[in-house]
Write an enzyme that holds these catalytic residues in place. Structure first.
Site, PDB file in Angstrom:
ATOM      1  N   ASP A  40       0.894  -1.291   0.029  1.00 39.20           N
ATOM      2  CA  ASP A  40       0.090   0.053   0.171  1.00 39.20           C
ATOM      3  C   ASP A  40       0.692   1.399   0.081  1.00 39.20           C
ATOM      4  O   ASP A  40       0.327   2.274   0.321  1.00 39.20           O
ATOM      5  CB  ASP A  40      -0.912   0.063   1.136  1.00 39.20           C
ATOM      6  CG  ASP A  40      -0.334   0.014   2.432  1.00 39.20           C
ATOM      7  OD1 ASP A  40       0.904  -0.249   2.627  1.00 39.20           O
ATOM      8  OD2 ASP A  40      -0.883  -0.001   3.458  1.00 39.20           O
ATOM      9  N   HIS A 246      25.800   4.788 -16.621  1.00 41.00           N
ATOM     10  CA  HIS A 246      24.406   4.924 -15.672  1.00 41.00           C
ATOM     11  C   HIS A 246      24.507   4.296 -14.536  1.00 41.00           C
ATOM     12  O   HIS A 246      23.851   3.844 -14.058  1.00 41.00           O
ATOM     13  CB  HIS A 246      23.165   4.674 -16.628  1.00 41.00           C
ATOM     14  CG  HIS A 246      22.857   5.608 -17.801  1.00 41.00           C
ATOM     15  ND1 HIS A 246      21.827   5.478 -18.698  1.00 41.00           N
ATOM     16  CD2 HIS A 246      23.378   6.726 -18.094  1.00 41.00           C
ATOM     17  CE1 HIS A 246      21.559   6.430 -19.542  1.00 41.00           C
ATOM     18  NE2 HIS A 246      22.594   7.341 -19.082  1.00 41.00           N
ATOM     19  N   ASP A 263      26.173  13.530 -12.756  1.00 37.96           N
ATOM     20  CA  ASP A 263      25.291  13.548 -13.826  1.00 37.96           C
ATOM     21  C   ASP A 263      23.929  13.904 -13.180  1.00 37.96           C
ATOM     22  O   ASP A 263      23.549  12.454 -12.617  1.00 37.96           O
ATOM     23  CB  ASP A 263      25.522  12.658 -14.669  1.00 37.96           C
ATOM     24  CG  ASP A 263      24.582  12.624 -15.944  1.00 37.96           C
ATOM     25  OD1 ASP A 263      23.661  13.798 -15.911  1.00 37.96           O
ATOM     26  OD2 ASP A 263      24.618  12.031 -16.986  1.00 37.96           O
ATOM     27  N   ASP A 274      20.154  18.599 -17.328  1.00 36.60           N
ATOM     28  CA  ASP A 274      20.796  17.531 -17.449  1.00 36.60           C
ATOM     29  C   ASP A 274      22.125  17.939 -17.467  1.00 36.60           C
ATOM     30  O   ASP A 274      22.765  18.421 -18.537  1.00 36.60           O
ATOM     31  CB  ASP A 274      20.450  16.778 -18.846  1.00 36.60           C
ATOM     32  CG  ASP A 274      21.096  15.350 -19.001  1.00 36.60           C
ATOM     33  OD1 ASP A 274      21.906  14.934 -17.794  1.00 36.60           O
ATOM     34  OD2 ASP A 274      20.796  14.815 -20.012  1.00 36.60           O
ATOM     35  N   HIS A 353      29.347   6.688 -26.447  1.00 35.28           N
ATOM     36  CA  HIS A 353      27.814   7.137 -26.540  1.00 35.28           C
ATOM     37  C   HIS A 353      27.654   8.335 -27.450  1.00 35.28           C
ATOM     38  O   HIS A 353      28.843   8.671 -27.847  1.00 35.28           O
ATOM     39  CB  HIS A 353      27.084   7.651 -25.055  1.00 35.28           C
ATOM     40  CG  HIS A 353      28.016   8.459 -24.394  1.00 35.28           C
ATOM     41  ND1 HIS A 353      28.026   9.837 -24.710  1.00 35.28           N
ATOM     42  CD2 HIS A 353      28.957   8.533 -23.301  1.00 35.28           C
ATOM     43  CE1 HIS A 353      28.923  10.568 -23.875  1.00 35.28           C
ATOM     44  NE2 HIS A 353      29.337   9.578 -22.883  1.00 35.28           N
ATOM     45  N   HIS A 357      21.247  14.508 -27.251  1.00 34.81           N
ATOM     46  CA  HIS A 357      19.934  14.425 -27.252  1.00 34.81           C
ATOM     47  C   HIS A 357      19.117  15.388 -26.772  1.00 34.81           C
ATOM     48  O   HIS A 357      19.328  16.449 -26.188  1.00 34.81           O
ATOM     49  CB  HIS A 357      19.486  13.221 -26.244  1.00 34.81           C
ATOM     50  CG  HIS A 357      19.755  13.324 -24.734  1.00 34.81           C
ATOM     51  ND1 HIS A 357      19.105  14.160 -23.951  1.00 34.81           N
ATOM     52  CD2 HIS A 357      20.995  13.053 -24.142  1.00 34.81           C
ATOM     53  CE1 HIS A 357      19.705  14.387 -22.894  1.00 34.81           C
ATOM     54  NE2 HIS A 357      20.958  13.572 -22.774  1.00 34.81           N
ATOM     55  N   HIS A 364      15.497  12.343 -22.210  1.00 35.94           N
ATOM     56  CA  HIS A 364      15.840  12.001 -23.542  1.00 35.94           C
ATOM     57  C   HIS A 364      14.381  12.424 -24.202  1.00 35.94           C
ATOM     58  O   HIS A 364      13.521  11.741 -24.246  1.00 35.94           O
ATOM     59  CB  HIS A 364      15.995  10.758 -23.730  1.00 35.94           C
ATOM     60  CG  HIS A 364      17.442  10.196 -22.734  1.00 35.94           C
ATOM     61  ND1 HIS A 364      17.753   8.977 -22.648  1.00 35.94           N
ATOM     62  CD2 HIS A 364      18.613  11.121 -22.598  1.00 35.94           C
ATOM     63  CE1 HIS A 364      18.977   8.979 -22.193  1.00 35.94           C
ATOM     64  NE2 HIS A 364      19.462  10.348 -22.005  1.00 35.94           N
ATOM     65  N   GLU A 390      27.364  16.510 -24.697  1.00 36.72           N
ATOM     66  CA  GLU A 390      28.016  15.715 -23.540  1.00 36.72           C
ATOM     67  C   GLU A 390      29.213  14.670 -23.824  1.00 36.72           C
ATOM     68  O   GLU A 390      28.867  13.481 -23.605  1.00 36.72           O
ATOM     69  CB  GLU A 390      27.008  15.003 -22.780  1.00 36.72           C
ATOM     70  CG  GLU A 390      25.892  14.253 -23.723  1.00 36.72           C
ATOM     71  CD  GLU A 390      24.785  13.582 -22.762  1.00 36.72           C
ATOM     72  OE1 GLU A 390      25.287  12.922 -21.760  1.00 36.72           O
ATOM     73  OE2 GLU A 390      23.586  13.589 -22.825  1.00 36.72           O
ATOM     74  N   TYR A 394      36.203   7.202 -21.346  1.00 37.54           N
ATOM     75  CA  TYR A 394      35.944   6.292 -20.252  1.00 37.54           C
ATOM     76  C   TYR A 394      37.122   5.346 -20.479  1.00 37.54           C
ATOM     77  O   TYR A 394      37.111   4.504 -21.377  1.00 37.54           O
ATOM     78  CB  TYR A 394      34.577   5.628 -20.097  1.00 37.54           C
ATOM     79  CG  TYR A 394      33.501   6.790 -20.270  1.00 37.54           C
ATOM     80  CD1 TYR A 394      33.079   7.480 -19.244  1.00 37.54           C
ATOM     81  CD2 TYR A 394      32.971   7.074 -21.564  1.00 37.54           C
ATOM     82  CE1 TYR A 394      31.933   8.352 -19.323  1.00 37.54           C
ATOM     83  CE2 TYR A 394      32.075   8.090 -21.592  1.00 37.54           C
ATOM     84  CZ  TYR A 394      31.598   8.700 -20.514  1.00 37.54           C
ATOM     85  OH  TYR A 394      30.528   9.659 -20.587  1.00 37.54           O
ATOM     86  N   ARG A 411      33.005  12.973 -18.077  1.00 31.65           N
ATOM     87  CA  ARG A 411      31.852  13.370 -18.978  1.00 31.65           C
ATOM     88  C   ARG A 411      31.663  15.098 -18.490  1.00 31.65           C
ATOM     89  O   ARG A 411      31.670  15.342 -17.380  1.00 31.65           O
ATOM     90  CB  ARG A 411      30.520  12.716 -18.800  1.00 31.65           C
ATOM     91  CG  ARG A 411      29.437  13.258 -19.617  1.00 31.65           C
ATOM     92  CD  ARG A 411      28.294  12.042 -19.869  1.00 31.65           C
ATOM     93  NE  ARG A 411      27.721  11.513 -18.629  1.00 31.65           N
ATOM     94  CZ  ARG A 411      28.000  10.618 -18.016  1.00 31.65           C
ATOM     95  NH1 ARG A 411      28.722   9.570 -18.611  1.00 31.65           N
ATOM     96  NH2 ARG A 411      27.011  10.363 -16.984  1.00 31.65           N
ATOM     97  N   GLU A 413      28.878  17.808 -19.553  1.00 31.38           N
ATOM     98  CA  GLU A 413      27.568  18.016 -20.103  1.00 31.38           C
ATOM     99  C   GLU A 413      26.796  19.359 -19.924  1.00 31.38           C
ATOM    100  O   GLU A 413      26.735  19.724 -18.817  1.00 31.38           O
ATOM    101  CB  GLU A 413      26.469  16.779 -19.813  1.00 31.38           C
ATOM    102  CG  GLU A 413      25.090  16.822 -20.140  1.00 31.38           C
ATOM    103  CD  GLU A 413      24.432  15.499 -19.772  1.00 31.38           C
ATOM    104  OE1 GLU A 413      24.619  14.922 -18.686  1.00 31.38           O
ATOM    105  OE2 GLU A 413      23.384  15.286 -20.805  1.00 31.38           O
TER     106      GLU A 413
HETATM  107  N1  GLY Z   1      21.654  11.771 -17.578  1.00 38.44           N
HETATM  108  C1  GLY Z   1      21.433  11.024 -18.601  1.00 38.44           C
HETATM  109  C2  GLY Z   1      22.200  11.514 -19.862  1.00 38.44           C
HETATM  110  O1  GLY Z   1      23.153  12.143 -19.759  1.00 38.44           O
HETATM  111  O2  GLY Z   1      21.969  10.993 -20.891  1.00 38.44           O
HETATM  112 MN    MN Z   2      22.289  13.902 -21.275  1.00 36.36          MN
HETATM  113 MN    MN Z   3      23.391  13.429 -18.103  1.00 39.81          MN
END
Ligand code: GLY
Ligand code: MN
Ligand code: MN
Length: 444
Positions: A40, A246, A263, A274, A353, A357, A364, A390, A394, A411, A413
């Site tokens: 619940d 992630h 991040d 983001d 990557h 985006h 996203h 971004e 790595y 990273r 971003e």
């Molecule tokens: N935080 C997810 C990305 O950077 O796409």
């Molecule tokens: Mn992102």
């Molecule tokens: Mn991000």
């Protein structure tokens, strides 16, 4: 720039535009359901983005029915008021207020089911197609499929009523991709709050602290400034965890001379930032960390410089990749001819990557990456589009990277708004130059 007095979101205007694009179609949107955490107890509720975008209503068990070809263009179906339930959970809107407060042409109780079912059949009589996202709720899918059969039967032998089912995101993606002034204000606030949170994180992170302590500092800044929730689970990754794209466990204790990759983004009134920053927990980058950080920063700045109307996201990605490859060659991490490295994507093991985006209500976000569904031509940037830049590198301990770089992940971003003049970095409030970052990190 922080806005105190936000322009209200004009939901009626959104619906007007949406109904124009719907033409003779009917569209059905289902509210997000409560997700059960344990019997619940529920996870915090967040309305489904398309449903919220068109209605502004934050209630589960609601249905929005749009009809481009009949007078009742926008109908809402909401749960009937229930006094016993309201003792526990507070007031629900109920059909009467749904009509007056949410601008519906008609509002009805969602129970019994026949109320919606009959309205749907009626609407389909005037329709040439149905916009409905199959797969969000399997039980409701079955109901819709049965209703379509019923509607088909009721049309008799007319040869009509074999309606195509299309995803409504097809129509909404275009609208949601080009942000209005009111939406940009919300994104600016999300960016502003998130920037402050990242600065606080840089200040407090120290060797010996746990990742979750920094996560808590981020969350505090979000909530204290009125951000409703996170745009996505915060990534607070130290040492070798920086190489897990992630990583969200956030349980590790940070050690001397390690990097911390954060991040995280606040969601402000349904719009999210983001931001990623990577910084040294001991206050100064080691030589190897500085080399990698510098490579990513150079690539990121080159990519952002390209952002302006008329460019495309793949062009921005390609710039980031090309700069990064030159940097990796300079550091002797990659060897050989640039052309071959690019052709064979030899950088992919260290940069796995994309660079960008779309960003908005969803981290996203919806939005077209191509000019149309079947085109191979990439969508050109236009004023009002918002996206991330971004790049990252790595070198996981298991990779074939030179030993001195192993365990380093970086990273950086930022969030970019395309304007008529060029581009605005919404997240410029968080420092990223090496000296600025070191100076923030070494503050007591
Ligand atoms: N935080 C997810 C990305 O950077 O796409
Ligand atoms: Mn992102
Ligand atoms: Mn991000």
């Amino acid at each position: 720039m922080w806005q105190n007095e936000l322009q209200p979101i004009n939901f009626a205007n959104r619906r007007k535009k949406f109904l124009q694009s719907l033409k003779k179609g009917v569209a059905v949107f289902l509210a997000a359901e409560h997700a059960v955490r344990n019997p619940d107890v529920h996870h915090p509720y967040r309305q489904e983005s398309n449903f919220y975008y068109l209605t502004g209503l934050e209630e589960a068990k609601s249905i929005a029915l749009f009809s481009g070809n009949q007078k009742l263009a926008f109908q809402l179906f909401v749960q009937p008021r229930d006094k016993d339930q309201e003792i526990w959970h507070g007031k629900t809107i109920g059909p009467d207020a749904a009509k007056s407060q949410f601008g519906a042409d008609a509002a009805h109780p969602s129970q019994p089911e026949s109320v919606f079912d009959d309205a749907f059949i009626e609407a389909m009589k005037q329709a040439d197609r149905l916009y409905y996202r199959v797969g969000q709720d399997r039980v409701f899918d079955q109901r819709i499929f049965k209703l379509l059969q019923r509607a088909h039967r009721e049309r008799g032998r007319t040869g009509r009523g074999l309606w195509p089912i299309c995803d409504p995101t097809e129509l909404l993606a275009e609208m949601r991709q080009l942000k209005s002034k009111a939406e940009i204000e919300r994104l600016q606030n999300a960016a502003h709050i998130t920037a402050e949170a990242h600065i606080n994180a840089m200040r407090v992170a120290k060797p010996g602290m746990f990742e979750y302590e920094v996560e808590a500092v981020l969350y505090h800044a979000f909530r204290v400034h009125g951000a409703g929730r996170l745009g996505y689970p915060s990534i607070v990754a130290s040492g070798p965890n920086t190489c897990v794209l992630h990583y969200t466990a956030n349980q590790r204790r940070m050690k001397d001379h390690e990097l911390l990759l954060v991040d995280a983004g606040a969601e402000y009134d349904y719009y999210t930032a983001d931001i990623s920053r990577t910084f040294p927990v001991s206050g100064a980058f080691t030589e190897e960390q500085r080399e990698i950080y510098g490579a990513v920063l150079t690539a990121q700045k080159a990519a952002i410089r390209l952002a302006r109307p008329g460019k495309t996201l793949p062009e921005i990605h390609q710039t980031a990749v090309e700069v990064m490859v030159e940097e990796l060659k300079r550091l002797k991490i990659l060897k050989g001819a640039t052309k071959q490295i690019l052709q064979k994507k030899e950088y992919r093991s260290f940069y796995p990557h994309g660079t960008s985006h779309w960003l908005g209500m969803d981290v996203h976000d919806v939005g077209h990456y191509y000019e149309d569904e079947t085109s191979t031509r990439h969508r050109k940037l236009e004023p009002g589009m918002v996206f991330t830049v971004e790049p990252g590198l790595y070198f996981s301990p298991e990779s074939n990277a030179p030993a001195r770089y192993k365990g380093i992940g970086v990273r950086i971003e930022d969030d970019i708004l395309i304007t008529s003049r060029g581009a605005e970095v919404l997240t410029s409030g968080v420092p990223k130059e090496i000296e600025e970052v070191e100076s923030l990190c070494s503050q007591p």
